[in-house]
Design a protein around this motif. Structure first.
Motif, PDB file in Angstrom:
ATOM      1  N   SER A   1       0.848  -1.198   0.000  1.00 14.66           N
ATOM      2  CA  SER A   1       0.000   0.000   0.000  1.00 14.66           C
ATOM      3  C   SER A   1       0.881   1.243   0.000  1.00 14.66           C
ATOM      4  O   SER A   1       2.071   1.187   0.307  1.00 14.66           O
ATOM      5  N   TRP A   2       0.265   2.351  -0.359  1.00 17.00           N
ATOM      6  CA  TRP A   2       0.959   3.632  -0.312  1.00 17.00           C
ATOM      7  C   TRP A   2       0.791   4.215   1.087  1.00 17.00           C
ATOM      8  O   TRP A   2      -0.176   3.893   1.783  1.00 17.00           O
ATOM      9  N   PRO A   3       1.684   5.093   1.496  1.00 16.78           N
ATOM     10  CA  PRO A   3       1.535   5.728   2.811  1.00 16.78           C
ATOM     11  C   PRO A   3       0.232   6.534   2.874  1.00 16.78           C
ATOM     12  O   PRO A   3      -0.131   7.221   1.922  1.00 16.78           O
ATOM     13  N   ILE A   4      -0.466   6.427   3.985  1.00 20.50           N
ATOM     14  CA  ILE A   4      -1.688   7.205   4.214  1.00 20.50           C
ATOM     15  C   ILE A   4      -1.312   8.401   5.070  1.00 20.50           C
ATOM     16  O   ILE A   4      -0.601   8.267   6.070  1.00 20.50           O
ATOM     17  N   LEU A   5      -1.772   9.571   4.663  1.00 18.15           N
ATOM     18  CA  LEU A   5      -1.437  10.798   5.375  1.00 18.15           C
ATOM     19  C   LEU A   5      -2.570  11.790   5.288  1.00 18.15           C
ATOM     20  O   LEU A   5      -3.532  11.590   4.554  1.00 18.15           O
ATOM     21  N   THR A   6      -2.469  12.847   6.058  1.00 20.03           N
ATOM     22  CA  THR A   6      -3.515  13.874   6.034  1.00 20.03           C
ATOM     23  C   THR A   6      -3.264  14.858   4.896  1.00 20.03           C
ATOM     24  O   THR A   6      -2.130  15.010   4.424  1.00 20.03           O
ATOM     25  N   ALA A   7      -4.316  15.531   4.481  1.00 20.50           N
ATOM     26  CA  ALA A   7      -4.213  16.506   3.393  1.00 20.50           C
ATOM     27  C   ALA A   7      -3.322  17.683   3.775  1.00 20.50           C
ATOM     28  O   ALA A   7      -2.754  18.348   2.907  1.00 20.50           O
ATOM     29  N   THR A   8      -3.164  17.939   5.072  1.00 19.05           N
ATOM     30  CA  THR A   8      -2.349  19.073   5.522  1.00 19.05           C
ATOM     31  C   THR A   8      -0.895  18.697   5.793  1.00 19.05           C
ATOM     32  O   THR A   8      -0.110  19.545   6.211  1.00 19.05           O
ATOM     33  N   SER A   9      -0.532  17.443   5.569  1.00 19.19           N
ATOM     34  CA  SER A   9       0.870  17.016   5.743  1.00 19.19           C
ATOM     35  C   SER A   9       1.727  17.646   4.655  1.00 19.19           C
ATOM     36  O   SER A   9       1.208  18.220   3.698  1.00 19.19           O
ATOM     37  N   TRP A  10       3.036  17.489   4.779  1.00 17.84           N
ATOM     38  CA  TRP A  10       3.955  17.999   3.757  1.00 17.84           C
ATOM     39  C   TRP A  10       5.241  17.203   3.812  1.00 17.84           C
ATOM     40  O   TRP A  10       5.500  16.480   4.763  1.00 17.84           O
TER      41      TRP A  10
END
Length: 84
Positions: free
Chosen positions: A44-53
């Motif tokens: 799977s691809w890393p899951i992150l928040t939309a506000t991450s960078w």
């Protein structure tokens, strides 16, 4: 006329070309191929928040409408030569 415009004005994942949103708050980073987790047989691809960078950010561009420009004014018609 359509052009490509930046998706946003911040360098967050939500505006990155590699971000695939799952919903309004989170998504997957598809910068690199999916990776196998330590406790799963599924990649799977890393899951992150939309506000991450991160340092791999590349701006995502989206189609945008551009209003047509008005034509420049035409030069005045020249006066006919006077008869002598």
């Amino acid at each position: 006329m359509k052009i490509l415009a930046p998706a946003g004005d911040t360098t967050t994942c939500a505006n990155c070309r590699f971000y695939a949103a799952a919903n309004a708050q989170a998504g997957e980073c598809r910068m690199f191929a999916p990776d196998f987790g330590e406790d799963t047989r599924r990649a799977s691809w890393p899951i992150l928040t939309a506000t991450s960078w991160c340092g791999e950010f590349e701006m995502r561009f989206v189609p945008s409408e551009v209003p047509p420009c008005s034509a420049p004014p035409s030069p005045p018609a020249s006066a006919p030569p006077s008869a002598r």
